[in-house]
Design an enzyme around this catalytic site. Structure first.
Site, PDB file in Angstrom:
ATOM      1  N   ASP A   7       0.853  -1.184   0.000  1.00 53.45           N
ATOM      2  CA  ASP A   7       0.000   0.000   0.000  1.00 53.45           C
ATOM      3  C   ASP A   7       0.894   1.241   0.000  1.00 53.45           C
ATOM      4  OD1 ASP A   7      -1.825   1.976   0.475  1.00 53.45           O
ATOM      5  OD2 ASP A   7      -2.402   1.292   2.465  1.00 53.45           O
ATOM      6  N   ARG A  34       6.429   2.687   9.337  1.00 58.00           N
ATOM      7  CA  ARG A  34       6.233   3.836   8.455  1.00 58.00           C
ATOM      8  C   ARG A  34       7.254   4.896   8.853  1.00 58.00           C
ATOM      9  NH1 ARG A  34      -0.456   4.091   8.335  1.00 58.00           N
ATOM     10  NH2 ARG A  34      -0.741   1.994   7.472  1.00 58.00           N
ATOM     11  N   GLN A  90      -2.350  -2.824  13.522  1.00 57.02           N
ATOM     12  CA  GLN A  90      -3.783  -2.746  13.277  1.00 57.02           C
ATOM     13  C   GLN A  90      -4.327  -4.112  12.877  1.00 57.02           C
ATOM     14  OE1 GLN A  90      -3.806   0.254  10.131  1.00 57.02           O
ATOM     15  NE2 GLN A  90      -4.194  -1.289   8.584  1.00 57.02           N
ATOM     16  N   ASP A 131     -13.859   6.906   6.687  1.00 59.43           N
ATOM     17  CA  ASP A 131     -13.048   6.820   7.898  1.00 59.43           C
ATOM     18  C   ASP A 131     -13.965   6.866   9.108  1.00 59.43           C
ATOM     19  OD1 ASP A 131     -10.732   6.807   6.421  1.00 59.43           O
ATOM     20  OD2 ASP A 131     -10.235   8.920   6.785  1.00 59.43           O
ATOM     21  N   GLU A 167      -8.951   9.213  14.455  1.00 65.41           N
ATOM     22  CA  GLU A 167      -9.309   8.246  13.417  1.00 65.41           C
ATOM     23  C   GLU A 167      -8.879   6.857  13.869  1.00 65.41           C
ATOM     24  OE1 GLU A 167      -7.691   6.777   9.157  1.00 65.41           O
ATOM     25  OE2 GLU A 167      -7.811   8.963   9.390  1.00 65.41           O
ATOM     26  N   SER A 179      -9.827   3.185   8.681  1.00 61.42           N
ATOM     27  CA  SER A 179     -10.016   3.591   7.288  1.00 61.42           C
ATOM     28  C   SER A 179     -10.458   2.341   6.538  1.00 61.42           C
ATOM     29  CB  SER A 179      -8.705   4.132   6.708  1.00 61.42           C
ATOM     30  OG  SER A 179      -8.844   4.417   5.341  1.00 61.42           O
TER      31      SER A 179
END
Length: 338
Positions: free
Chosen positions: A57, A112, A127, A239, A252, A255
């Site tokens: 992704d 990330r 997640q 979201d 948040e 998603s």
């Protein structure tokens, strides 16, 4: 240094050991409820993928993944640490042979390195990634909303459980139902605010919100937020945000979206000036109907724990790395980083 907010007179409701026990309770309970609501089976997930598969992704399209090569493989084969499993999951549905309206979920761990660190962002991402097979008739906004509501029911169950076990956490924050609004309706409602300011305003008002249709250009000529063009259908995604009382801001936690079919894929790649991706194996499998139609998303484990335990910093519920100044500030203000 990281950009952090220090809540005034912050005191954690749980000590370190209680926090670790509560994290386990939250993760076990939500994972079970999610699987029950959506008929999902747990599967194993990769930590890295070959770059040339097109399965990783690319998030907003600017984040560069951590990469390496292996002497055991072709030295020209670049290996990437995953950003998320958005595309891999859909491929896995096909390889496992899941039937319609069943699917998979997995623990996703990622790095990330380009993430801007603050109270809710870390270089380490954990997640639940999930994906479910759907039919052509399911590719509607009403169906998407129904799935969101099932996930929200799982959130309600966990919040009830945590308050029962830890009454010091205070009263429930989540309303009985989640509020739906499109990104365009949100812009129309708050035309003078930035997208993030709009999110804060609507979430502070409604406490739990699903902002629909993210990724395309709004009437203002701007996007609400970036979205990769080759996994979510921008007309059928959203979201989930909840109100973070400690930070007085939107948080948040998920998603998700109905995934692109061949028409949405071509349309969105053209808008993103990324038509060259059509030659990649994943994209060819979408175009040629090899992969099933699906819906899926990611649900932040640490962010859920932050919310349910009323924590001010994601480092209170996950072990990551922070700069010296952040660690000093947190220590001085009773924010106990794991």
């Amino acid at each position: 240094m990281s950009q952090i907010i220090i809540p005034k007179d912050y005191q954690p409701h749980l000590n370190l050991i209680e926090t670790e026990v509560a994290i386990k309770m939250i993760k076990d309970t939500f994972e079970r409820r999610l699987a029950e609501q959506l008929r999902l089976t747990r599967v194993s997930a990769p930590l890295f993928l070959l770059k040339n598969t097109g399965l990783n992704d690319d998030l907003n399209g600017i984040e560069k993944p951590v990469s390496f090569t292996s002497f055991e493989l072709n030295h020209n084969d670049e290996i990437e640490i995953i950003h998320s499993l958005a595309k891999w999951k859909r491929d896995a549905l096909y390889r496992y042979g899941f039937e319609q309206h069943t699917g998979l979920y997995t623990d996703m761990n990622a790095i990330r390195k380009d993430e801007e660190l603050d109270n809710i962002h870390s270089m380490y991402v954990d997640q639940w990634d999930w994906e479910m097979v759907i039919s052509k008739e399911d590719r509607t906004l009403d169906y998407f909303k129904a799935i969101v509501s099932k996930i929200y029911n799982a959130l309600l169950d966990v919040e009830f459980l945590m308050i029962r076990h830890y009454p010091q956490l205070g009263e429930s924050i989540l309303p009985d139902e989640i509020y739906f609004i499109t990104s365009q309706e949100l812009e129309d409602l708050y035309p003078d605010l930035s997208p993030k300011e709009r999110e804060k305003a609507i979430t502070k008002d409604k406490k739990a919100v699903c902002i629909l249709q993210i990724g395309d250009i709004l009437k203002s000529g701007k996007k609400h937020d970036g979205r990769a063009p080759d996994y979510d259908d921008w007309k059928l995604n959203g979201d989930i945000l909840v109100y973070n009382t400690q930070l007085d801001d939107a948080l948040e936690i998920s998603s998700m979206g109905i995934r692109v079919d061949e028409h949405a894929l071509k349309e969105q790649l053209e808008k993103a000036n990324a038509m060259e991706r059509l030659s990649l194996p994943f994209h060819q499998n979408v175009i040629n109907h090899v992969l099933p139609l699906s819906i899926g998303g990611g649900i932040g484990q640490s962010r859920l724990c932050m919310f349910f335990l009323r924590k001010a910093h994601i480092g209170e519920v996950q072990a990551s790395l922070w700069d010296d100044e952040t660690m000093k500030l947190c220590k001085e203000n009773h924010i106990h980083l794991l």
